[in-house]
Design a protein around this motif. Structure first.
Motif, short mmCIF file in Angstrom:
data_model
loop_
_atom_site.label_atom_id
_atom_site.label_comp_id
_atom_site.label_asym_id
_atom_site.label_seq_id
_atom_site.Cartn_x
_atom_site.Cartn_y
_atom_site.Cartn_z
N MET A 122 -36.35 -37.36 -1.86
CA MET A 122 -35.69 -38.14 -0.66
C MET A 122 -34.87 -37.06 -0.11
SD MET A 122 -34.32 -41.97 -1.10
CE MET A 122 -32.80 -41.64 -1.18
N ILE A 123 -34.01 -36.42 -0.67
CA ILE A 123 -32.77 -35.67 0.04
C ILE A 123 -32.90 -34.29 -0.49
CG2 ILE A 123 -30.45 -35.57 0.17
CD1 ILE A 123 -30.15 -38.53 -0.34
N LEU A 124 -32.94 -33.28 0.56
CA LEU A 124 -32.85 -32.02 -0.09
C LEU A 124 -31.53 -31.32 0.76
CD1 LEU A 124 -35.54 -29.46 -0.50
CD2 LEU A 124 -33.60 -28.61 0.67
N GLY A 125 -30.65 -30.78 0.07
CA GLY A 125 -29.48 -30.07 0.49
C GLY A 125 -28.73 -31.08 1.61
N GLY A 126 -28.69 -32.14 1.41
CA GLY A 126 -27.85 -33.14 2.16
C GLY A 126 -28.55 -33.97 3.21
N LEU B 114 -27.91 -28.24 -10.21
CA LEU B 114 -26.72 -28.96 -10.49
C LEU B 114 -25.23 -28.22 -10.82
CD1 LEU B 114 -27.91 -32.13 -12.48
CD2 LEU B 114 -26.94 -32.00 -10.29
N SER B 115 -25.77 -27.26 -11.35
CA SER B 115 -24.14 -26.67 -11.76
C SER B 115 -23.92 -25.18 -11.70
CB SER B 115 -24.31 -26.73 -13.44
OG SER B 115 -25.83 -26.35 -14.02
N LEU B 116 -24.87 -24.71 -10.55
CA LEU B 116 -24.40 -23.24 -10.32
C LEU B 116 -23.11 -23.13 -9.40
CD1 LEU B 116 -27.48 -21.26 -8.98
CD2 LEU B 116 -26.04 -21.02 -10.99
N HIS B 117 -22.33 -22.46 -9.81
CA HIS B 117 -21.12 -22.40 -9.56
C HIS B 117 -20.82 -21.12 -8.60
CE1 HIS B 117 -16.71 -22.42 -10.23
NE2 HIS B 117 -16.62 -23.44 -10.82
N SER B 158 -29.32 -25.91 -2.53
CA SER B 158 -28.15 -26.50 -3.25
C SER B 158 -26.77 -25.88 -2.79
CB SER B 158 -28.31 -26.25 -4.83
OG SER B 158 -28.31 -25.14 -5.27
N PRO B 159 -25.69 -26.43 -3.04
CA PRO B 159 -24.36 -26.35 -2.57
C PRO B 159 -24.03 -24.67 -2.98
CG PRO B 159 -24.12 -27.96 -4.12
CD PRO B 159 -25.48 -27.80 -3.85
N ALA B 160 -24.11 -24.54 -4.03
CA ALA B 160 -23.51 -23.02 -4.57
C ALA B 160 -24.62 -21.96 -4.29
CB ALA B 160 -23.60 -23.11 -6.14
N ALA B 161 -25.89 -21.99 -3.93
CA ALA B 161 -26.96 -21.09 -3.80
C ALA B 161 -26.76 -21.00 -2.18
CB ALA B 161 -28.24 -21.53 -4.20
N ALA B 162 -26.55 -21.89 -1.46
CA ALA B 162 -26.54 -22.00 -0.04
C ALA B 162 -24.95 -21.06 0.52
CB ALA B 162 -26.40 -23.32 0.46
#
Lengths: 166, 948
Positions: A122-126, B114-117, B158-162
């Motif tokens: 449903m959601i990817l990267g926000g 989920l957990s990459l930092h 994902s937030p860390a990879a981006a």
């Protein structure tokens, strides 16, 4: 963008946490606690929006739905529409309901991976990538089939293949 | 199985035993064991046990065991906040990414995303190859490949990879084929990658992303609109996205997806303020959506867009206001009511009247169960207040605060105080009303705004002469109420009330009652600082009573020997005392009140006795402020002890009487000088004394000093000590002080400035206290004081009372300079990269030297290579170049070596006239573009041609 998706039980236990902006793991517990405090302070039949600048930074809002023993919470910024997010929660809950046939908290407790699979469809990267619960269902079922295929060809303990069979 | 046999120590260090693998607990087992003991201690024990188990299992060479261990660890770290730092989650996750088994791969990707930092990013290069492989077309089946690449895209988003720049550099090219297929996943991932590392990703990903906007696939165009909406969100600069306007407009008019429309509207709301012609173009389609859409989310987005970005289009605004009022009227849906209030809050001051129409609904919302709705309603109420309705609304709000819960009550009171006190009470015309309102606010249940109320009470007293009688009576009502003494939030208010009663004692109707109130037993509850103010107020009141009494005594002794010790009202004497009071208002009330005369001998004796019994013990007080004031008060009473005998001996001892007279008069003159507000920039006006070179030795202190002086304080500064000491007012004493001062300065040179501030003041800056008594505003206002009255003269027609003078220091220019924010334009990496890259330079140089000749023309250039929007470029050939353009052009000339001849504008126009329908004819356009490219047009004309 959507900053976070959370499912928190009315006992303040997190059931699903997904952050789309980096939040250091040490802060997760505080965030859940802060969000739960805000939610539990709100009576029923009031609006579903809460401003959460204090937790997620300026301009962020959170929309939630209280269903049975769970709070479904989406946190978002100025690039999302409030009512659209409310609809999205509805889509998410509907999809869960279809996937688990009358979803209850236990389904969510015991299906950590599947929950993430649904959410990721449903959601990817926000960003919202799919808003039709039928379509999400279809993709999730397809993934299930693929994994089954894959797992029959490898030697995997039964406990794992069981879990992915549905 | 829950209790797996603990492995023997050697096995533990050597690695997992076979037993561990065979009897490994699955995630379900783990969840069950965690739920077995729901208490916090039980849970944390279970988590600790599971972690040690996982620690062992995760090092096994067997992929299946490792996968389960990883899954459990992911679960624990995500939902039980298990500290993963000690269990490096990233490494096994990255190991498993390469697993041929899809379930294992999925687990690994989930764990990684989920957990990459950011701290574990050093491990990410290990994953780069695998991501590259998973994103590339493979031999496996189409569906399997789609899922594998979906996983990889998920991780990229994902937030860390981006935020990993390397990843973007290596993998951006792999995203392109996915983007050109129009995959929403790839579009979303590309948006994250661009946001994370613009300089590396923009040159590769922006074009394909922009192409998606015009894709016939609604899923792709929706995702692209969302991506651009996200990228243009503040604090990013939206200007580089202006060239997308044609495609966005196309979406706005043709798309049927509410999601896409919402995103397009949000983008337009950001773009419209940047390009004036855009608003006129989009207003019609938006109004159509507004009237026809049945989706509330879209309706609200339209309202928001119109109210924030199209304020000049009156028709549209009226339509939007109408819709907003519909939302407001939704009785059963608090969400819509909340959003309706939110929408009204976006209206500018030009539409204040419209908001005023809804006043009843808004006022009703103040009592809503929902805190959101209440807060928005308060915000609207606040904005509604003007000088005509301030009395009604403020009174309504204060009465509302009394009924609300503590938190909201204080929000309301805070709002009233802020609005009324804004810009030196510019909205308040009737200060009598305001003085009593302040007292009412202080008495409101839950009031925690004591500091501000106290400050404003004193401030009004200092600035508005005409308000003083009413202030004094408000202060009286606060002081005589013993119940207020127990509320610690009100101490600042009581302190202010005591100060006002002492300072403006002339307006007091009953000094005796005042002294009783100030010395009542419950004052022992007050903090010492406030008690000191109380005692000092008693001092002032006493001085005042004595002076009236002594004067009366002198007068009467000349005329008849009237009996003073009688407690009846003596009209003739009262008349004289009235003259002393000098207040016409006082007279009326005095005459009508039948009360014992506070200036009679008995009253004076009573007061002295009261002071001796209550203040006497405080002479031993530990707190110096209180002790000092108590001592000075008692000392004064002792000095004039003879006053007690005056009456008994009648006129017998002239000597004594004249001495008392002298004393009382001196004391009275000390207090009768009026205190004025002190300018916040008073210190700046102090000329530095001769021979003191401030810049020479104090250079390093300049920062500190200037900070001190310009502190934006609206409060008044008192120097209570200087009021106490007689010297500051006495001319000879002052000069002595000055001479010793300069000597002292000579000796201590450097250290002098910071402490010398207050002593400097009287010499060069007219003392604050000197400015007002003369009261002719002309003389006062020419230099350091400004009275601001005329501003309101015109508006006051409705007010029954004319607005009294409000002394205002520090002209507007000063205040505004204080407020002026340092609006530093932040160099936004994204827009910088967009501009730099798109202005035709290659990627490497762009990241290094953009910014200087930033110009969004680059964007257009880039758009030129984009099929969908190519036609806008074509007509741009010969537009006048902006100054910044020349540098870009030169730059380009150097690089390309040749500057192709400018294209024939007519030919281009013809091309353009073939319209959007032809925009997919790839090759021809490409050729065309390559010739137009070097001529980079300034951005404005593009839009113009499109719009007109």
């Amino acid at each position: 963008m959507i900053q976070a998706v959370m499912v928190i039980s009315t006992q303040a236990k997190p059931r699903l946490l997904k952050f789309y902006n980096f939040q250091s793991p040490e802060k997760h517990q505080d965030i859940v606690r802060g969000v739960f405090q805000l939610l539990s302070a709100r009576p029923d039949s009031v609006s579903n929006f809460v401003e959460v600048d204090g937790i997620f930074g300026p301009g962020t809002k959170m929309v939630y739905k209280h269903l049975a023993t769970l709070y479904f919470v989406f946190v978002f910024d100025s690039s999302e529409n409030e009512l659209a997010m409310l609809d999205l929660i509805q889509v998410f809950v509907e999809t869960l309901d279809k996937c688990f046939k009358n979803v209850c908290e236990l389904d969510i407790v015991f299906n950590f991976n599947k929950l993430h699979t649904i959410l990721d469809e449903m959601i990817l990267g926000g960003q919202v990538i799919e808003t039709s619960s039928e379509q999400i269902m279809k993709s999730v079922e397809e993934i299930g089939r693929l994994e089954k295929q894959s797992s029959t060809t490898s030697l995997i303990p039964k406990s794992i293949s069981d879990r992915f069979s549905r | 199985m829950a209790s797996a046999p603990p492995a023997p120590a050697p096995a533990h260090t050597a690695g997992p035993s076979l037993v561990d693998t065979l009897f490994q607990r699955s995630l379900d087992d783990l969840v069950k064991s965690l739920r077995a003991d729901p208490s916090a201690a039980g849970e944390s024990a279970a988590v600790a046990r599971a972690l040690s188990e996982i620690h062992r299992e995760i090092r096994t060479p067997d992929a299946a065991t490792k996968a389960v261990a990883l899954q459990k660890l992911t679960y624990l770290s995500s939902l039980h906040f298990a500290p993963v730092a000690s269990h490096p989650l990233a490494f096994p996750a990255i190991e498993l990414l390469a697993s041929p088994s899809l379930p294992h791969k999925r687990l690994a990707y989930l764990a990684a995303s989920l957990s990459l930092h950011p701290a574990s990013l050093s491990l990410l290069p290990l994953a780069t190859h695998q991501l590259h492989k998973d994103l590339s077309p493979s031999a496996s089946t189409a569906t399997a490949h789609r899922h594998v690449s979906a996983l990889a895209l998920q991780l990229l988003g994902s937030p860390a990879a981006a935020t990993a720049p390397d990843l973007a550099v290596h993998l951006a090219h792999d995203l392109v084929p996915h983007l050109s297929r129009g995959s929403p996943r790839a579009i979303a991932a590309a948006a994250r990658v661009i946001a994370g590392s613009p300089s590396a990703a923009v040159p590769i990903l922006f074009k394909p992303l922009a192409a998606c906007l015009a894709s016939p696939d609604p899923r792709a165009s929706t995702a692209a609109a969302a991506a651009f909406c996200d990228l243009s969100a503040p604090p990013a600069d939206a200007a580089p996205f202006l060239p997308l306007a044609p495609d966005l407009y196309n979406l706005l008019t043709t798309s049927r997806s509410n999601w896409a429309l919402i995103k397009v509207l949000k983008l337009f709301a950001r773009l419209a303020p940047l390009e004036s012609r855009l608003a006129g173009r989009i207003v019609d389609p938006i109004c159509q959506l507004l009237t026809h859409s049945s989706a509330m989310s879209l309706t609200f987005e339209c309202i928001r867009t119109v109210l924030t970005a199209l304020p000049a289009h009156d028709g549209a605004v009226r339509l939007a206001i109408g819709k907003a009022k519909e939302l407001l009227a939704a009785a059963d849906d608090p969400n819509l009511r909340y959003l309706g209030l939110l929408a009204l809050g976006m209206l500018g001051p030009a539409y204040a009247m419209t908001v005023n129409d809804c006043r009843d609904v808004i006022a009703q919302s103040l009592g809503d169960a929902d805190t959101n709705i209440r807060r928005e309603a308060l915000y609207l109420m606040r904005g509604m207040i003007d000088e005509n309705n301030i009395v009604a609304i403020a009174a309504m709000l204060v009465s509302h605060a009394a009924k609300s819960d503590p938190e909201f009550a204080n929000d309301v009171l805070g709002a009233v105080l802020a609005v009324c006190g804004r810009n030196v009470y510019e909205l308040v015309a009737d200060f009598d009303w305001y003085a009593s309102l302040l007292a009412d606010m202080a008495r409101t249940l839950h009031c925690a705004q004591g500091d501000e109320i106290g400050r404003q009470l004193v401030d009004v007293g200092l600035r508005v002469r005409d308000a003083r009688p009413e202030l004094v009576s408000s202060a009286r009502s606060l002081l005589i109420d013993p119940a207020l003494l127990g509320n610690h939030f009100l101490f600042p208010v009581l302190s202010a009330a005591a100060w006002i009663s002492g300072e403006y004692v002339d307006f007091t109707k009953d000094p005796l009652e005042l002294v009783e109130a100030l010395l009542q037993p419950r004052t022992s509850l007050l903090p010492m600082s406030v008690r000191a103010v109380y005692i000092h107020a008693v001092f002032k009141v006493l001085t005042f009573c004595f002076s009236v009494y002594v004067e009366k005594l002198g007068d009467s002794s000349k005329e008849v020997d009237v009996v003073f010790n009688e407690l009846v009202i003596d009209q003739t004497v009262r008349g004289e005392s009235k003259v002393a009071l000098g207040s016409a208002e006082e007279q009326d009330i005095r005459a009508s009140t039948v009360r014992k005369d506070p200036f009679s001998h008995a009253s004076i004796l009573y007061m002295i006795n009261l002071i001796k019994t209550t203040v006497g013990p405080l002479v031993e007080c530990n707190e110096v402020e209180v002790q000092e004031r108590a001592r000075s008060l008692i000392g004064f009473v002792h000095l004039i002890r003879d006053i007690q005998e005056l009456n008994e001996r009648k006129v017998a001892d002239d000597d004594k009487q004249s001495r008392v007279n002298e004393l009382v008069k001196t004391m009275r003159t000390i207090f009768c000088q009026e205190l004025g507000p002190v300018s916040v920039i008073a210190q700046m006006k102090v000329a530095s004394p001769e021979g003191l070179d401030l810049n020479e030795n104090l250079a390093e202190l300049t920062d500190i000093v200037s900070e001190d002086d310009t502190a934006p304080s609206t409060s008044i500064f008192f120097y209570p000590r200087s009021r106490d000491s007689v010297q500051t007012r006495d001319e000879p004493a002052l000069s002595i002080g000055l001479s010793s001062l300069s000597e002292h300065r000579k000796r201590h040179g450097l250290f002098y400035l910071p402490t010398g501030k207050t002593e400097d003041e009287p010499s060069d800056y007219p003392h604050a206290n000197d400015t007002l008594p003369s009261c002719s505003n002309e003389t006062v206002s020419d230099d350091e004081l400004k009275t601001v009255e005329p501003v309101f003269a015109g508006k006051k027609s409705k007010a029954t009372k004319s607005r009294p003078k409000v002394v205002k220091l520090d002209g507007e220019d000063f205040l505004s300079s204080m407020i002026a924010t340092t609006n530093i334009l932040k160099e936004d990496p994204l827009s910088g990269a967009l501009r730099g890259v798109l202005s035709g330079r290659d990627a490497k140089t762009s990241s290094a030297q953009r910014a200087s000749d930033v110009n969004s023309e680059g964007m257009l250039n880039k758009m030129g290579t984009n099929e969908s929007s190519s036609q806008q470029i074509e007509n741009l050939g010969n537009h006048p170049t902006s100054s910044s353009r020349t540098s870009t052009q030169q730059n380009r000339d150097k690089k390309k070596g040749t500057n192709p001849p400018e294209s024939d504008v007519k030919e281009l126009r013809k091309h353009r006239s073939s319209g959007r329908s032809g925009h997919r004819q790839g090759k021809h356009k490409h050729r065309e573009r390559s010739s137009t490219q070097p001529d980079i047009p300034p951005q404005a004309p593009v839009i113009q041609d499109f719009l007109l």
